[in-house]
Design a protein around this motif. Structure first.
Motif, PDB file in Angstrom:
ATOM      1  N   ILE A   1      29.149  33.743  37.455  1.00 49.61           N
ATOM      2  CA  ILE A   1      29.027  32.291  37.314  1.00 49.61           C
ATOM      3  C   ILE A   1      30.400  31.654  37.126  1.00 49.61           C
ATOM      4  O   ILE A   1      30.711  30.609  37.720  1.00 49.61           O
ATOM      5  N   LYS A   2      31.250  32.270  36.310  1.00 51.98           N
ATOM      6  CA  LYS A   2      32.596  31.736  36.090  1.00 51.98           C
ATOM      7  C   LYS A   2      33.372  31.670  37.398  1.00 51.98           C
ATOM      8  O   LYS A   2      34.071  30.684  37.682  1.00 51.98           O
ATOM      9  N   THR A   3      33.237  32.699  38.232  1.00 53.54           N
ATOM     10  CA  THR A   3      33.930  32.717  39.519  1.00 53.54           C
ATOM     11  C   THR A   3      33.356  31.664  40.458  1.00 53.54           C
ATOM     12  O   THR A   3      34.094  30.984  41.178  1.00 53.54           O
ATOM     13  N   CYS A   4      32.030  31.502  40.451  1.00 51.33           N
ATOM     14  CA  CYS A   4      31.400  30.483  41.302  1.00 51.33           C
ATOM     15  C   CYS A   4      31.872  29.085  40.920  1.00 51.33           C
ATOM     16  O   CYS A   4      32.060  28.226  41.788  1.00 51.33           O
ATOM     17  N   ARG A   5      32.062  28.849  39.634  1.00 52.80           N
ATOM     18  CA  ARG A   5      32.541  27.540  39.202  1.00 52.80           C
ATOM     19  C   ARG A   5      34.001  27.333  39.588  1.00 52.80           C
ATOM     20  O   ARG A   5      34.420  26.212  39.878  1.00 52.80           O
ATOM     21  N   ALA A   6      34.777  28.413  39.596  1.00 56.07           N
ATOM     22  CA  ALA A   6      36.185  28.305  39.988  1.00 56.07           C
ATOM     23  C   ALA A   6      36.326  28.090  41.489  1.00 56.07           C
ATOM     24  O   ALA A   6      37.262  27.428  41.944  1.00 56.07           O
ATOM     25  N   TYR A   7      35.397  28.662  42.279  1.00 58.47           N
ATOM     26  CA  TYR A   7      35.407  28.521  43.741  1.00 58.47           C
ATOM     27  C   TYR A   7      34.158  27.735  44.146  1.00 58.47           C
ATOM     28  O   TYR A   7      33.226  28.282  44.737  1.00 58.47           O
TER      29      TYR A   7
ATOM     30  N   VAL B   1      31.787  31.423  47.636  1.00 54.94           N
ATOM     31  CA  VAL B   1      32.418  32.708  47.346  1.00 54.94           C
ATOM     32  C   VAL B   1      31.942  33.749  48.348  1.00 54.94           C
ATOM     33  O   VAL B   1      30.913  33.583  49.002  1.00 54.94           O
ATOM     34  N   THR B   2      32.710  34.827  48.450  1.00 53.73           N
ATOM     35  CA  THR B   2      32.350  35.967  49.294  1.00 53.73           C
ATOM     36  C   THR B   2      32.199  37.194  48.404  1.00 53.73           C
ATOM     37  O   THR B   2      32.681  37.205  47.257  1.00 53.73           O
ATOM     38  N   PRO B   3      31.560  38.256  48.898  1.00 49.89           N
ATOM     39  CA  PRO B   3      31.481  39.490  48.104  1.00 49.89           C
ATOM     40  C   PRO B   3      32.855  40.000  47.685  1.00 49.89           C
ATOM     41  O   PRO B   3      33.025  40.496  46.566  1.00 49.89           O
ATOM     42  N   ALA B   4      33.847  39.870  48.572  1.00 43.20           N
ATOM     43  CA  ALA B   4      35.192  40.357  48.248  1.00 43.20           C
ATOM     44  C   ALA B   4      35.788  39.596  47.066  1.00 43.20           C
ATOM     45  O   ALA B   4      36.397  40.188  46.168  1.00 43.20           O
ATOM     46  N   ILE B   5      35.617  38.272  47.056  1.00 43.70           N
ATOM     47  CA  ILE B   5      36.144  37.462  45.948  1.00 43.70           C
ATOM     48  C   ILE B   5      35.461  37.855  44.642  1.00 43.70           C
ATOM     49  O   ILE B   5      36.111  38.092  43.618  1.00 43.70           O
ATOM     50  N   LEU B   6      34.139  37.942  44.672  1.00 38.60           N
ATOM     51  CA  LEU B   6      33.395  38.253  43.450  1.00 38.60           C
ATOM     52  C   LEU B   6      33.728  39.645  42.927  1.00 38.60           C
ATOM     53  O   LEU B   6      33.973  39.829  41.730  1.00 38.60           O
ATOM     54  N   LEU B   7      33.745  40.642  43.811  1.00 36.52           N
ATOM     55  CA  LEU B   7      34.005  42.013  43.364  1.00 36.52           C
ATOM     56  C   LEU B   7      35.434  42.177  42.867  1.00 36.52           C
ATOM     57  O   LEU B   7      35.694  42.935  41.925  1.00 36.52           O
ATOM     58  N   SER B   8      36.376  41.462  43.480  1.00 35.32           N
ATOM     59  CA  SER B   8      37.760  41.514  43.015  1.00 35.32           C
ATOM     60  C   SER B   8      37.882  40.947  41.606  1.00 35.32           C
ATOM     61  O   SER B   8      38.515  41.545  40.725  1.00 35.32           O
ATOM     62  N   GLU B   9      37.268  39.780  41.375  1.00 40.02           N
ATOM     63  CA  GLU B   9      37.311  39.159  40.050  1.00 40.02           C
ATOM     64  C   GLU B   9      36.610  40.035  39.017  1.00 40.02           C
ATOM     65  O   GLU B   9      37.094  40.215  37.893  1.00 40.02           O
ATOM     66  N   LEU B  10      35.464  40.587  39.382  1.00 38.92           N
ATOM     67  CA  LEU B  10      34.711  41.425  38.453  1.00 38.92           C
ATOM     68  C   LEU B  10      35.468  42.706  38.117  1.00 38.92           C
ATOM     69  O   LEU B  10      35.502  43.132  36.954  1.00 38.92           O
TER      70      LEU B  10
END
Length: 628
Positions: A44-50, A54-63
């Protein structure tokens, strides 16, 4: 009404957890998974930042980065894993890991330290700075390879005697209110902490020296004996019963800590100004020893209070968290919480160890699986629920009508009432029936008279995460978090569809006023009153559209409605611009939008909205984005 089993958002959370915790034959698979609510929160934090998607790559990188920092920083599950390799005499007590805690390695990595940050450290060395009478402490923590030196504040010099001082090697401390000083030593960078007045000495009642100190110095005075007599000093020992929220009095900050002793006598311990950072060191259930606190009386009530004076010393005996094992049964690839009575059913049962709080409630914030409504039991804390809102109620008590709300949330296993208590009024954005929500940080309790379970949250306690996925901007452009639907597929979930506007000549556009804080319509009588919150909102309203329109795709047509920003996005014009047009142009304008294409999020509001209108369609458009 339950949610679909193959929810794409839930599926991605489970997939991300599996990527972060690949199977290891030598480790307990369940014990080393990232907590389910932790993964949710980071996504959720990443979705709010982007917000554009978002893409799977963005989410998995942040996680991956966040999980690596969590492990290095001594997160709960990481500490459980590390315990297996430590000698018994090296084990840290299973204490509450306090919020705002950072590690020494993190300070070196970021070359930064916030004033409100908390350090949980152990003294590795005590020495005088050569050529001076300045005491220095070399500090380490349980998770870092680096150490850091602290210039000791002079108020603690009496405790730092190199022969008999309590500040000696092996002593654990809590530090906050620190500033960082960077120096160079040879070719490297060396960090030091400047003196801070906000230092707590950790005592252990199982250690003979600490037990003797508590008995000799802090057991003769009681809270009931405290008075404002000049020249009298006290040494007091009491349990932290509650920690109040931050208050602002003029330009001064204030925090109120309630202490209770063994005689059940209570007294307030007040922190003022910068002192409020000391509250970062406290946890409910811990015992606080106060040597020479300043005694004052409240001007309003003449009640006796304690304050952190210029000579006050604080010691703390942290609340030791007990743990309880929870059985998790695996059934056809899914996980189900079970009790001891039925844990033998199913092909596999594993055990997850979770801590208990000071009231005996099991803390599920680090539980590695999703909790369903059917899993909820009495005395569960920090739980999360994910489902569809099917009802919204407010109490019929005038003084609480704008501060208390109850949401009925349903998932595939059942429904439950979530009671939310706000300090002033609803502050979590727009919510309506049919919306998909995720709520974390709730406490579960049994209602005896009706033999049911309910969950609750109080805003002043903090710690709650409330997300309305139906209105999450990143959802529309994030194909990994939704499954494209057609209008013929619509059900109880939030659906993302590609549509065009149809039969535009029959659309209905009207001007309404909306309460900014919650996004709902406000009715004007003598003043504006929000139809959802029930509060007066004369200074917090904006004009907006209420739109009813037919949408279509290759599989069918649906009459839908929307309000506010979503309606403006579909109409491609602001309310001010639209209603400044001549009346004839207002009537002609919608026809220019015929067959315009959009990506929309649709929810089923068939049980009615907070603002009831007989002719409103059951389908609400919660978001819209122009599509080529």
């Amino acid at each position: 009404m339950g949610m679909e089993v193959d929810d794409p958002f839930v599926g991605f959370v489970d997939y991300a957890i599996s990527v972060l915790s690949p199977p290891d034959e030598d480790e307990d698979e369940d014990a080393n998974k990232p907590p389910w609510s932790w993964a949710w929160g980071r996504i959720i934090k990443t979705c709010r930042a982007y917000s554009s998607g978002v893409t799977p790559a963005i989410l998995l990188s942040e996680l991956s980065q966040a999980w690596a920092e969590n492990q290095r920083g001594g997160g709960y599950y990481y500490s459980q894993k590390k315990k297996k390799t430590k000698r018994p005499d090296q084990l840290q007590k299973n204490r509450v890991k306090l919020p705002n805690t950072v590690t020494i390695d993190t300070i070196y990595d970021k070359n930064f330290l916030s004033f409100t940050t908390l350090l949980q450290v152990v003294i590795l060395d005590v020495f005088l700075l050569p050529g001076t009478n300045f005491y220095m402490l070399t500090l380490g923590d349980f998770w870092s390879s680096n150490t850091i030196d602290l210039y000791l504040h002079r108020r603690f010099y009496d405790l730092a005697d190199l022969k008999n001082g309590i500040l000696k090697k092996g002593r654990e401390l809590l530090l906050t209110g620190c500033y960082l000083r960077t120096t160079t030593r040879g070719s490297g960078r060396h960090l030091r902490l400047l003196p801070t007045e906000y230092l707590l000495i950790i005592l252990d009642e199982d250690e003979d020296d600490d037990a003797m100190l508590l008995a000799a110095q802090f057991c003769s005075d009681s809270l009931a004996s405290v008075s404002v007599d000049e020249g009298v000093s006290y040494s007091l020992y009491a349990r932290i019963e509650s920690i109040g929220s931050l208050e602002i009095q003029g330009s001064l900050q204030k925090k109120q800590i309630t202490l209770v002793d063994n005689d059940n006598f209570r007294i307030k311990f007040l922190l003022w100004g910068d002192q409020v950072v000391l509250a970062n060191c406290f946890s409910v259930g811990s015992w606080l020893a106060l040597d020479q606190p300043f005694v004052s009386s409240c001007m309003e009530s003449e009640e006796i209070c304690l304050e952190y004076g210029s000579v006050t010393q604080l010691y703390i005996v942290p609340f030791i968290r007990h743990e309880e094992q929870v059985s998790v049964a695996s059934t056809q690839g899914s996980k189900k919480l079970t009790t001891a009575a039925d844990s033998s059913q199913g092909p596999k049962v594993s055990q997850v160890t979770l801590p208990c709080d000071s009231r005996g409630a099991i803390d599920f914030s680090n539980y590695p699986f999703r909790l369903f409504v059917a899993d909820l039991r009495d005395k569960m804390s920090n739980i999360s629920i994910y489902g569809v809102v099917t009802d919204i109620k407010k109490p019929n008590i005038p003084e609480s009508s704008s501060t208390r709300f109850s949401l009925r949330v349903e998932d595939p296993t059942g429904g439950i009432w979530a009671n939310l208590h706000f300090v002033k009024s609803w502050s979590l954005g727009k919510i309506s029936i049919g919306h998909t929500v995720y709520i974390a940080g709730l406490t579960c309790a049994a209602i005896t008279k009706c033999q049911s379970i309910e969950v609750s949250w109080d805003e002043k306690d903090g710690g709650c995460l409330f997300v309305n996925l139906s209105c999450l901007p990143a959802l529309l452009n994030s194909s990994c978090l939704h499954k494209a639907s057609t209008l013929s597929d619509l059900s109880a979930n939030t659906h993302v569809c590609r549509i065009w506007l149809d039969q535009i000549e029959h659309c209905d556009v009207s001007l309404r006023y909306f309460h900014t804080s919650c996004g709902h319509i406000a009715t004007q009588n003598s003043g504006f009153e929000c139809n959802f919150c029930g509060c007066d909102c004369n200074d917090d309203i904006v004009p907006g559209f209420h739109l009813k329109v037919t949408i279509a795709d290759d599989t069918g047509k649906v009459l839908a409605w929307c309000t506010g920003h979503t309606a403006a996005e579909l109409l491609q014009i602001s309310p001010d611009e639209f209603f400044n047009l001549p009346e004839e142009e207002q009537m002609m304008y919608p026809s220019s939008l015929e067959h315009e294409r959009f990506i929309v999020a649709l929810v089923n509001s068939k049980q009615g909205t907070v603002v009831e209108e007989d002719d409103v369609s059951i389908w609400e458009i919660t978001q819209a984005l122009k599509s080529d």
